[in-house]
Design an enzyme around this catalytic site. Structure first.
Site, PDB file in Angstrom:
ATOM      1  N   GLU A  89       0.786  -1.200   0.217  1.00  0.00           N
ATOM      2  CA  GLU A  89       0.033  -0.165   0.077  1.00  0.00           C
ATOM      3  C   GLU A  89       1.010   1.303  -0.029  1.00  0.00           C
ATOM      4  O   GLU A  89       0.529   2.119  -0.718  1.00  0.00           O
ATOM      5  CB  GLU A  89      -0.920  -0.108   1.325  1.00  0.00           C
ATOM      6  CG  GLU A  89      -1.864   1.078   1.337  1.00  0.00           C
ATOM      7  CD  GLU A  89      -2.622   1.300   2.478  1.00  0.00           C
ATOM      8  OE1 GLU A  89      -3.703   1.766   2.675  1.00  0.00           O
ATOM      9  OE2 GLU A  89      -2.187   0.803   3.664  1.00  0.00           O
ATOM     10  N   LYS A 120      13.006 -10.375  -4.477  1.00  0.00           N
ATOM     11  CA  LYS A 120      14.557 -10.386  -4.742  1.00  0.00           C
ATOM     12  C   LYS A 120      15.516 -10.472  -4.109  1.00  0.00           C
ATOM     13  O   LYS A 120      16.761 -10.902  -4.274  1.00  0.00           O
ATOM     14  CB  LYS A 120      14.891  -9.098  -5.810  1.00  0.00           C
ATOM     15  CG  LYS A 120      13.576  -8.790  -6.662  1.00  0.00           C
ATOM     16  CD  LYS A 120      13.882  -7.678  -7.475  1.00  0.00           C
ATOM     17  CE  LYS A 120      12.983  -7.045  -8.539  1.00  0.00           C
ATOM     18  NZ  LYS A 120      11.580  -6.591  -7.828  1.00  0.00           N
ATOM     19  N   SER A 128      14.129  -9.984 -15.428  1.00  0.00           N
ATOM     20  CA  SER A 128      14.776 -11.142 -14.794  1.00  0.00           C
ATOM     21  C   SER A 128      16.190 -10.638 -14.152  1.00  0.00           C
ATOM     22  O   SER A 128      16.610  -9.328 -13.931  1.00  0.00           O
ATOM     23  CB  SER A 128      14.980 -12.297 -15.835  1.00  0.00           C
ATOM     24  OG  SER A 128      15.474 -13.487 -15.152  1.00  0.00           O
ATOM     25  N   LYS A 141      21.089 -13.666 -11.482  1.00  0.00           N
ATOM     26  CA  LYS A 141      21.134 -14.759 -10.418  1.00  0.00           C
ATOM     27  C   LYS A 141      20.540 -16.022 -11.008  1.00  0.00           C
ATOM     28  O   LYS A 141      20.430 -17.011 -10.300  1.00  0.00           O
ATOM     29  CB  LYS A 141      20.488 -14.238  -9.028  1.00  0.00           C
ATOM     30  CG  LYS A 141      21.465 -13.204  -8.179  1.00  0.00           C
ATOM     31  CD  LYS A 141      20.688 -12.570  -7.078  1.00  0.00           C
ATOM     32  CE  LYS A 141      21.721 -11.652  -6.570  1.00  0.00           C
ATOM     33  NZ  LYS A 141      22.148 -10.618  -7.370  1.00  0.00           N
ATOM     34  N   LYS A 160      13.377 -17.291 -10.456  1.00  0.00           N
ATOM     35  CA  LYS A 160      13.479 -16.627 -11.740  1.00  0.00           C
ATOM     36  C   LYS A 160      14.050 -17.190 -12.881  1.00  0.00           C
ATOM     37  O   LYS A 160      13.515 -16.895 -14.005  1.00  0.00           O
ATOM     38  CB  LYS A 160      14.520 -15.544 -11.367  1.00  0.00           C
ATOM     39  CG  LYS A 160      14.221 -14.472 -10.420  1.00  0.00           C
ATOM     40  CD  LYS A 160      12.836 -13.749 -10.546  1.00  0.00           C
ATOM     41  CE  LYS A 160      13.117 -12.501 -11.659  1.00  0.00           C
ATOM     42  NZ  LYS A 160      11.648 -11.812 -11.831  1.00  0.00           N
ATOM     43  N   ASN A 180      23.000  -6.489 -10.618  1.00  0.00           N
ATOM     44  CA  ASN A 180      22.419  -5.469  -9.431  1.00  0.00           C
ATOM     45  C   ASN A 180      22.455  -4.065  -9.635  1.00  0.00           C
ATOM     46  O   ASN A 180      23.078  -3.496 -10.576  1.00  0.00           O
ATOM     47  CB  ASN A 180      23.563  -5.811  -8.215  1.00  0.00           C
ATOM     48  CG  ASN A 180      23.673  -6.952  -7.676  1.00  0.00           C
ATOM     49  OD1 ASN A 180      23.079  -7.343  -6.867  1.00  0.00           O
ATOM     50  ND2 ASN A 180      24.640  -7.902  -8.127  1.00  0.00           N
ATOM     51  N   LEU A 183      22.029  -0.264  -8.382  1.00  0.00           N
ATOM     52  CA  LEU A 183      22.452   0.568  -7.240  1.00  0.00           C
ATOM     53  C   LEU A 183      21.197   1.184  -6.497  1.00  0.00           C
ATOM     54  O   LEU A 183      20.100   1.710  -7.196  1.00  0.00           O
ATOM     55  CB  LEU A 183      23.269   1.711  -7.648  1.00  0.00           C
ATOM     56  CG  LEU A 183      24.633   1.288  -8.224  1.00  0.00           C
ATOM     57  CD1 LEU A 183      25.584   2.289  -8.684  1.00  0.00           C
ATOM     58  CD2 LEU A 183      25.722   0.755  -7.002  1.00  0.00           C
ATOM     59  N   SER A 202      18.742  -0.011  -5.072  1.00  0.00           N
ATOM     60  CA  SER A 202      17.407  -0.718  -5.054  1.00  0.00           C
ATOM     61  C   SER A 202      17.062  -1.435  -3.788  1.00  0.00           C
ATOM     62  O   SER A 202      18.103  -1.574  -2.864  1.00  0.00           O
ATOM     63  CB  SER A 202      17.618  -1.725  -6.444  1.00  0.00           C
ATOM     64  OG  SER A 202      18.360  -2.940  -6.064  1.00  0.00           O
ATOM     65  N   GLU A 219      24.465 -18.066  -1.719  1.00  0.00           N
ATOM     66  CA  GLU A 219      25.123 -17.055  -2.488  1.00  0.00           C
ATOM     67  C   GLU A 219      26.746 -17.301  -3.222  1.00  0.00           C
ATOM     68  O   GLU A 219      27.310 -18.292  -2.661  1.00  0.00           O
ATOM     69  CB  GLU A 219      25.601 -15.807  -1.336  1.00  0.00           C
ATOM     70  CG  GLU A 219      26.144 -14.392  -1.791  1.00  0.00           C
ATOM     71  CD  GLU A 219      25.989 -13.315  -0.914  1.00  0.00           C
ATOM     72  OE1 GLU A 219      25.978 -12.329  -1.202  1.00  0.00           O
ATOM     73  OE2 GLU A 219      26.450 -13.795   0.297  1.00  0.00           O
TER      74      GLU A 219
END
Length: 639
Positions: free
Chosen positions: A352, A407, A446, A449, A461, A487, A489, A491, A590
């Site tokens: 919301e 993500k 997409s 990763k 994904k 990646n 920046l 985000s 990772e």
């Protein structure tokens, strides 16, 4: 002041009032120093009246002396009242000329060269006008030499009290100068000079010099400040004589700014950026409203302009749906879409607050540009198949940018059921609804990763990619494509906001591994390239990946952000420094290195930053049994 707070002192802290309070309390000692501080604390109008009073007394004295010399040379009888009256008239004329020529604009405590030229220009103008006036009345051979001597005397006296007074005030305020932020301005152009003029009025800053790459400017003086080569900065920092470098480079290209910032990042000095001339002139930002250097500026590349004609054909007059439109990438896509005048923009978002924020921002942009795009915000989740189907049916969507996804790698690793539902079946729901309702194009956002994934988020994904490829090759009126990049920046989930927060708190800054590298790009660039790639899609499950530039070592990025904030990295061997970098180990799932290609090589497109990739062969008949089995597993909550 706690350790670490020095680097975050705001530009407009009123150190003047703080120092004045200490002085008045007698803590700095010395009657002379307290008197000087009281003078500095007086209002501008009061100090101006004092300066005019000094000049009036000196000018009257010089004029009276000149009248007396004239009486002797001409052997004429001039009564004392007349002599005084003439002297007052000449003094008043001189003061009027001083005001008109701007003698009282320069601040007494700053820039001796400015004061010298101001006094020289004003007294010369006064002497010249008086000489012309007297020559029209009396033709005395000795008039010119006499006025020349008087002019020299007037200029010497006026200049002397200014220089002595300025030196006295600066000496008396040496304690304040020690507490001021010692600053260098990088850029000796127009923007730098405007900034230097404004900074002179702020006693919390002590501007030392200009820094500039232009060798022709080295050694010159602008506004009383010497222009030095960038190589001189390391010496200042090493000797502890510099606290802050302010970038005043509004015309520099992004790559040039990035190169300069990367050089400064090695010096362990705080770096801030001045507003551009456009921002100053438009009133959006004050000239001294500095901000820290962003990670975008640190890693920026030369921008490649999008094909506006292609984007206009793609978006103008169309109805566009952005799922996950309140997220960092989704909201950037909304901003980019709105610039190309679609008929309608539908923002679909499950949060919301995120929906409220982006809708308000887009409405403000539309009002500012007088855009006629119809804006519709819908609260909902892509997991709700009926809800996304109703949106497609109600609004006759032409293009879908599917950015809705979980993500964050560690969170999805801990919540694999929710992650798979949202990323796989949310994508399936949106894609099938688009196919049912004749949407012309569906673009999946997409991630790198998804390439040979080692975590649940990447695997989910990758499945979503296979869905889009299979639907694209199944044949329909909807053109399916996917865009893969690394990646972004700042985000949600990016390491940069985390690093900034940790630096603000004084550390430690946590990095998983000293060898970990990532690809980075800015949010606006990613959004523009996603739309451009979607416009180039033929529709049979095309796979695009974006040029992310070179890989960035995350530990090195953290080190540079610490240095640019004005701190030193605490070295484990010596224990010296301000903020520690802690290596906490790779998180579950990772990877040390991310990739953008699964198999094969990149294929160039018409855009230099967008590349095609081999989509492979993926039939719907192959993937459908897997989806049936996956749905059963998720329903049973079988992790």
């Amino acid at each position: 002041m706690r350790k670490g707070e020095k680097g975050f002192r705001r530009l407009h802290i009123d150190r003047l009032g703080e120092a004045g309070a200490l002085l008045r309390a007698g803590r700095t000692g010395g009657l002379i120093s307290r008197m000087a501080r009281r003078l500095v604390d007086l209002s501008r109008a009061f100090k101006l009246s004092i300066a005019i009073g000094f000049d009036a007394a000196i000018t009257f004295g010089i004029c009276l002396f000149g009248v007396q010399v004239y009486r002797i040379l001409c052997a004429c009888v001039v009564s004392d009242p007349v002599a005084w009256l003439l002297s007052l008239m000449f003094a008043a004329a001189c003061l009027g000329i001083f005001l008109v020529t701007g003698l009282y604009r320069p601040m007494l405590r700053y820039r001796d060269t400015v004061i010298i030229f101001s006094v020289l220009g004003s007294t010369t103008a006064a002497a010249a006008l008086i000489w012309f006036g007297l020559k029209a009345i009396i033709d005395l051979p000795t008039l010119a030499p006499m006025l020349g001597v008087l002019w020299l005397g007037l200029m010497a006296l006026m200049l002397s009290w200014r220089l002595i007074g300025g030196a006295f005030l600066n000496w008396a305020n040496r304690d304040l100068a020690r507490s001021a932020t010692r600053t260098a301005i990088y850029g000796a152009g127009r923007a730098g000079i405007i900034l230097a003029e404004a900074m002179e009025k702020d006693d919390s800053l002590d501007v030392l010099c200009f820094i500039d790459d232009n060798k022709q400017l080295h050694g010159r003086t602008h506004h009383g400040l010497k222009v030095l080569a960038p190589s001189k900065l390391s010496g200042f920092v090493a000797r502890g004589k510099l606290d802050l470098v302010v970038l005043a480079l509004p015309a520099a290209s992004p790559s040039r700014r990035a190169a300069i910032i990367n050089q400064l990042a090695e010096l362990k000095v705080k770096v801030e950026t001045a507003p551009s001339l456009d921002e100053i002139l438009s009133g959006r930002r004050d000239v001294t409203e500095l901000r820290g250097v962003s990670a975008e500026e640190l890693l920026s590349r030369e921008p490649v302009m999008p094909d506006d004609e292609l984007l206009a054909r793609e978006l103008s007059g169309r109805t566009v749906l952005v799922t996950g439109g309140g997220g960092s990438i989704g909201s950037a896509i909304c901003r980019a879409v709105i610039a190309h005048a679609p008929a309608k923009l539908v923002i679909y978002e499950m949060s919301e607050f995120a929906l409220y924020s982006i809708e308000r921002e887009i409405r403000a942009l539309l009002e500012a540009s007088r855009g006629r795009t119809q804006l519709i915000g819908i609260l909902g989740s892509v997991v709700d198949e009926d809800a996304i189907d109703r949106v497609m049916a109600a609004h006759a969507i032409d293009i879908v940018y599917h950015a809705a996804a979980y993500k964050h790698v560690p969170l999805v690793e801990l919540n694999p059921i929710a992650g798979a539902k949202n990323n796989i079946f949310g994508t399936l729901n949106a894609a099938q609804a688009a196919r049912r309702h004749g949407v012309s194009k569906f673009v999946l956002i997409s991630t790198d990763k998804a390439v040979r994934p080692t975590n649940v988020m990447g695997a989910s994904k990758r499945v979503a990619e296979k869905l889009i490829q299979a639907l694209g090759q199944a044949g329909s009126d909807t053109a399916f494509a996917l865009v893969r990049f690394g990646n972004v920046l700042d985000s949600a989930g990016s390491v940069v906001p985390l690093f900034r927060e940790q630096i603000r708190k004084g550390g430690p800054v946590t990095v998983t591994d000293p060898k970990i590298v990532r690809f980075f790009m800015t949010i606006p660039e990613a959004a523009e390239l996603v739309i451009q790639a979607g416009a180039m899609a033929r529709g049979n499950g095309d796979v695009f990946h974006l040029d992310m530039g070179g890989p960035v070592n995350v530990a090195e990025l953290a080190r540079k952000l610490i240095h640019l904030s004005g701190f030193a990295v605490r070295e484990p061997d010596t224990g010296r420094g301000d903020i520690e970098i802690q290596f906490i180990g790779l998180r579950p799932g990772e990877k040390l290195f991310e990739e953008l290609l699964i198999d094969g090589a990149s294929m160039p497109t018409s855009h230099p930053r967008i590349f095609g990739a081999d989509a492979g062969i993926m039939q719907w008949a192959t993937i459908e049994p897997y989806l049936i089995r996956l749905r059963q597993v998720l329903h049973a909550h079988d992790v």
